[in-house]
Design a protein around this motif. Structure first.
Motif, PDB file in Angstrom:
ATOM      1  N   UNK A 112     -12.675 -28.611  22.972  1.00  0.00           N
ATOM      2  CA  UNK A 112     -14.296 -28.394  22.421  1.00  0.00           C
ATOM      3  C   UNK A 112     -13.976 -27.207  21.143  1.00  0.00           C
ATOM      4  N   UNK A 113     -12.852 -26.793  20.750  1.00  0.00           N
ATOM      5  CA  UNK A 113     -12.878 -25.621  19.850  1.00  0.00           C
ATOM      6  C   UNK A 113     -13.841 -24.563  19.967  1.00  0.00           C
ATOM      7  N   UNK A 114     -13.467 -23.914  21.207  1.00  0.00           N
ATOM      8  CA  UNK A 114     -14.394 -22.766  21.486  1.00  0.00           C
ATOM      9  C   UNK A 114     -14.495 -21.766  20.762  1.00  0.00           C
ATOM     10  N   UNK A 115     -15.759 -20.799  20.522  1.00  0.00           N
ATOM     11  CA  UNK A 115     -15.890 -19.803  19.823  1.00  0.00           C
ATOM     12  C   UNK A 115     -14.989 -18.650  20.254  1.00  0.00           C
ATOM     13  N   UNK A 116     -15.028 -18.591  21.678  1.00  0.00           N
ATOM     14  CA  UNK A 116     -14.176 -17.583  22.270  1.00  0.00           C
ATOM     15  C   UNK A 116     -12.894 -18.182  23.123  1.00  0.00           C
ATOM     16  N   UNK A 117     -11.784 -18.649  22.360  1.00  0.00           N
ATOM     17  CA  UNK A 117     -11.246 -19.831  23.116  1.00  0.00           C
ATOM     18  C   UNK A 117     -10.095 -18.777  24.112  1.00  0.00           C
ATOM     19  N   UNK A 118     -10.077 -19.419  25.441  1.00  0.00           N
ATOM     20  CA  UNK A 118      -9.120 -19.139  26.060  1.00  0.00           C
ATOM     21  C   UNK A 118      -7.740 -19.146  25.838  1.00  0.00           C
ATOM     22  N   UNK A 119      -7.309 -20.166  25.358  1.00  0.00           N
ATOM     23  CA  UNK A 119      -5.926 -20.478  25.007  1.00  0.00           C
ATOM     24  C   UNK A 119      -5.582 -19.495  23.647  1.00  0.00           C
ATOM     25  N   UNK A 120      -6.314 -19.018  22.977  1.00  0.00           N
ATOM     26  CA  UNK A 120      -6.154 -17.850  21.919  1.00  0.00           C
ATOM     27  C   UNK A 120      -5.916 -16.634  22.881  1.00  0.00           C
ATOM     28  N   UNK A 121      -6.814 -16.192  23.536  1.00  0.00           N
ATOM     29  CA  UNK A 121      -6.424 -15.164  24.308  1.00  0.00           C
ATOM     30  C   UNK A 121      -5.179 -14.885  25.314  1.00  0.00           C
ATOM     31  N   UNK A 122      -5.091 -16.274  25.836  1.00  0.00           N
ATOM     32  CA  UNK A 122      -3.911 -15.961  27.029  1.00  0.00           C
ATOM     33  C   UNK A 122      -2.581 -16.285  26.333  1.00  0.00           C
ATOM     34  N   UNK A 123      -2.330 -16.963  25.288  1.00  0.00           N
ATOM     35  CA  UNK A 123      -1.126 -17.385  24.861  1.00  0.00           C
ATOM     36  C   UNK A 123      -0.158 -16.113  24.620  1.00  0.00           C
ATOM     37  N   UNK A 124       1.023 -16.256  25.496  1.00  0.00           N
ATOM     38  CA  UNK A 124       1.809 -15.216  25.521  1.00  0.00           C
ATOM     39  C   UNK A 124       2.485 -14.677  24.056  1.00  0.00           C
ATOM     40  N   UNK A 125       2.618 -15.730  23.204  1.00  0.00           N
ATOM     41  CA  UNK A 125       3.159 -15.383  21.890  1.00  0.00           C
ATOM     42  C   UNK A 125       2.087 -15.439  20.607  1.00  0.00           C
ATOM     43  N   UNK A 126       0.891 -15.653  21.072  1.00  0.00           N
ATOM     44  CA  UNK A 126      -0.245 -16.048  20.102  1.00  0.00           C
ATOM     45  C   UNK A 126       0.037 -17.381  19.195  1.00  0.00           C
ATOM     46  N   UNK A 127       0.541 -18.340  19.959  1.00  0.00           N
ATOM     47  CA  UNK A 127       0.662 -19.576  19.218  1.00  0.00           C
ATOM     48  C   UNK A 127      -0.533 -20.418  19.020  1.00  0.00           C
ATOM     49  N   UNK A 128      -1.512 -20.005  19.391  1.00  0.00           N
ATOM     50  CA  UNK A 128      -2.792 -20.709  19.045  1.00  0.00           C
ATOM     51  C   UNK A 128      -3.747 -19.708  18.221  1.00  0.00           C
ATOM     52  N   UNK A 129      -4.301 -20.275  17.169  1.00  0.00           N
ATOM     53  CA  UNK A 129      -5.033 -19.594  16.175  1.00  0.00           C
ATOM     54  C   UNK A 129      -6.755 -20.132  16.256  1.00  0.00           C
ATOM     55  N   UNK A 130      -7.845 -19.569  16.200  1.00  0.00           N
ATOM     56  CA  UNK A 130      -8.814 -19.685  15.707  1.00  0.00           C
ATOM     57  C   UNK A 130      -9.105 -19.538  14.246  1.00  0.00           C
TER      58      UNK A 130
END
Lengths: 414, 302
Positions: free
Chosen positions: B114-132
């Motif tokens: 869904x490409x969230x505005x406040x993505x859980x994956x970006x917040x949760x990822x231990x190494x910051x591998x996700x980027x909005x």
């Protein structure tokens, strides 16, 4: 202080029928582990896109870290508050914590898809991630535990390094190194002891924060914003019961008399600690009105009831009784119940409560997952046995009549 | 620690205090890129228009260089007998939702990140591998990922998939909103392919206006709600439908941004490292006081 108790290496043989069983379980676990590394996580686990985390995280990591909490709770009691009568349980608890954290870290490693990148969090930071905080704290705390254990190693080898042949020339420098370490550490150890307590409170609570971001995927009986507080309180509660549990098993295995005096004193802390935990747990349930989920009978409500009644309420009632605290058997049973309660709480929070929106079928651990977990626990017990035979960890009372008398008059002060 | 005097204790404590304080004065700008640009793009999925041809699935695979059957075979409707989820092979799938009570036409729902505005994956990822990214895409970086699967635990829409059968370098796989294509000015592959224009690509704010206008023009045709406008704090992909969304495989996730609670707890505990440092100081104090108690006790004994 003239100590009646002195830690010393155990002398009883390594192999017993129990040890053979543990060895078999360990080899079995390592076999499945090999499968995981050769054919991927999916080949030995029941994990899926619906259930990304299973018992390797719930038991080996979350419960393992909680059950190793004895390390920091006894350090706080013995070293920070200088209650010297508890010093005889500090070393066994420290060893348990050191082995427990090492195995929790190994369990994380085997659960990682790309285990060889386990060092990435050291340089790739994400301050918003609870997992990042847990990872960093656990890593640093593990180092602290190793440092805290170093004097015991130095004590064992100082003056006894006798390498042969080409290594003989290393004897002197090694000896000097050990002495320097021992001297340096004896002056600075308090830094590490306090750091260990701070780091423990941080990551024990952050382990609870982990599941908060999963939001509605975690059953409302467990999902609450105070999860970190509940995790910290339960970790603090399980520290002493775990020490009692291990101390009694070790005494039995090595044919010693359990230190009932100290263990009973530890047991007397339990009623207040468990009451605080239970009060927050029930208070949270009342405020969020999640008790209404207990009116329907399903896996979640049954597991929650067992966790609270068997794992918290019954041992709480038991620890309130003077008879239980003084009795070797009942103290052991009550401690086992607390350990069981916290273990079940971690399994519940990470596995039972986890309800993904598009679950096709429920998760149950595979033979491979169970084998690896059992194998890890077996190796841990074997290493514990090896360590207490090599190093001075367990204290033995000297049985001179004079010492006995003094011991009794001074009211159990060791 | 037996021979340590109180002076030593204070000296060392002070040293450590200074070290910690100086390091926390400049907290590292840690963390992944998480841009919430007002001009971020989105897609409006009008499920009342979708005919379930699944050509978007084919276009997605081609655009991402994955092996696929020929387009003609996607006309096979037997796949609709089971409800599918995106996985490591197909990051988007279309599901059919039949109406049981009335014999109305089935509704087709395309599923992807869904490409969230406040993505859980970006917040949760231990190494910051996700980027909005600035254009709204939530993308994953293979060079950082360690395969811990916390993103999968965190995602409210259960989107990231993992290559469980891969022994050496398993990937986390999800829709990347055709990040490389949109950077070149092209449309996302699925949007470009859709033969009935069920998918509309554009600035998210514009899409909300378009969606409201469609509901206003044909109020009897639509449920008066844009799924994704506020869900989980807002998402880049939004849906219109003729029936209740819960029956179309779009879960009720609430309107709170998923990372909100956990991030405020984390920031509370680590407010410039003040709480841990205070705890450290407090314990040091207790240690010092109880030690004094012991020392004076020993002196009295002498």
């Amino acid at each position: 202080m003239n100590s009646v108790h002195k830690p010393q290496p155990m002398t009883k043989g390594f192999f017993t029928p129990g040890v053979i069983v543990l060895l078999v379980l360990a080899v079995n676990g390592l076999g499945f582990l090999l499968g995981r590394f050769l054919f991927g996580i999916g080949s030995v686990t029941n994990l899926s896109n619906q259930y990304p985390w299973g018992i390797w995280i719930a038991i080996d990591v979350a419960a393992g870290v909680a059950l190793a909490a004895g390390g920091f709770t006894t350090a706080a009691l013995g070293h920070v508050m200088h209650r010297e009568e508890y010093h005889i349980v500090v070393r066994p608890a420290l060893l348990t914590a050191m082995l427990g954290y090492t195995f929790a870290a190994l369990a994380v490693c085997i659960d990682l898809g790309r285990w060889y990148y386990i060092w990435h969090p050291l340089i790739m930071w994400n301050g918003t991630s609870a997992l990042f905080e847990v990872g960093m704290c656990v890593m640093i705390y593990m180092m602290v535990l190793y440092i805290e254990f170093l004097p015991i190693v130095a004590e064992r080898f100082i003056g006894r390094i006798t390498l042969k042949g080409v290594f003989a020339r290393l004897n002197k420098p090694l000896e000097a190194l050990l002495r320097a370490l021992d001297r340096g550490l004896s002056k600075t150890m308090f830094i590490f002891i306090i750091a260990g307590v701070v780091l423990s409170t941080l990551h024990q609570s952050s382990l609870g924060t982990l599941m908060i971001i999963a939001g509605p995927k975690v059953h409302p009986l467990w999902q609450t914003p105070i999860l970190p507080l509940l995790f910290l309180l339960s970790a603090v509660s399980v520290g002493y019961p775990m020490v009692i549990f291990e101390s009694m098993i070790a005494s039995r295995s090595f044919g010693l008399k359990p230190e009932m005096d100290v263990l009973s004193r530890l047991g007397s802390f339990m009623a207040p600690l468990l009451s605080i935990y239970l009060a927050f747990k029930i208070g949270d349930m009342v405020i969020r009105e999640s008790f209404m989920y207990l009116t329907e009978v399903n896996t979640a409500s049954v597991m929650f009831t067992i966790e609270i009644v068997v794992g918290v309420a019954i041992p709480l009632r038991m620890f309130l009784s003077e008879v239980v605290v003084r009795s070797r058997l009942w103290l052991f049973v009550a401690s086992c119940l607390v350990v069981f309660g916290v273990l079940l709480n971690r399994i519940n929070t990470f596995v039972v409560a986890y309800n993904p929106p598009y679950a096709v079928k429920a998760y149950f651990p595979s033979i491979g997952e169970i084998s690896v977990t059992v194998g890890f626990v077996s190796i841990l017990v074997l290493l514990y046995r090896f360590y207490v035979r090599t190093f001075a960890v367990i204290s033995i009372a000297k049985v001179t009549p004079a010492a006995r008398a003094k011991y009794a008059i001074r009211g159990g002060r060791s | 620690m037996k021979k340590k005097t109180r002076r030593d204790f204070l000296k060392t404590s002070a040293l450590i205090g200074t070290a910690v304080a100086s390091s926390s004065l400049h907290p590292a700008k840690a963390g992944p890129k998480n841009i919430l640009s007002p001009d971020r793009m989105g897609v409006l999925v009008d499920t009342t228009v979708c005919v379930g041809c699944r050509s978007c699935e084919w276009a997605c695979k081609v655009a991402h260089g994955r092996s696929t059957q020929p387009l003609a075979e996607y006309e096979d409707r037997s796949v609709y007998q089971t409800s599918r989820r995106p996985d490591h092979e197909s990051v988007t799938v279309v599901n059919e939702h039949r109406q049981e009570e009335s014999n109305g036409t089935p509704v087709y729902t395309k599923v992807q990140c869904m490409h969230c505005d406040h993505p859980s994956c970006v917040s949760a990822c231990i190494v910051g591998a996700f980027t909005k990214e600035e254009n709204g895409s939530v993308v994953w970086d293979t060079n950082k990922c360690i395969g811990c699967r916390y993103c999968m635990v965190a995602c409210p829409f259960q989107i990231p998939a993992f290559e469980f059968g891969e022994a050496l370098r398993p990937d986390v796989v999800k829709c990347d909103f055709c990040f490389s294509r949109t950077q070149e000015g092209k449309l996302p592959a699925c949007v470009e392919m859709c033969p009935v224009e069920a998918l509309t690509y554009g600035p998210r704010t514009e899409l909300i206006k378009v969606a409201r206008e469609r509901i206003r023009r044909a109020p009897e045709k639509y449920v008066h709600h844009i799924y994704g406008e506020t869900e989980a704090g807002g998402t880049s992909w939004m849906y219109l439908a003729s029936r209740d969304f819960a029956g179309l495989g779009l879960p009720n996730v609430g309107t709170h941004a998923m990372p909100g609670t956990s991030e405020s707890i984390q920031h509370g505990i680590f407010a410039y490292f003040i709480p841990p440092v205070l705890l450290y100081a407090m314990l040091g104090g207790v240690m010092w006081v109880t030690r004094r108690g012991k020392e004076s006790e020993h002196e009295e004994l002498k």
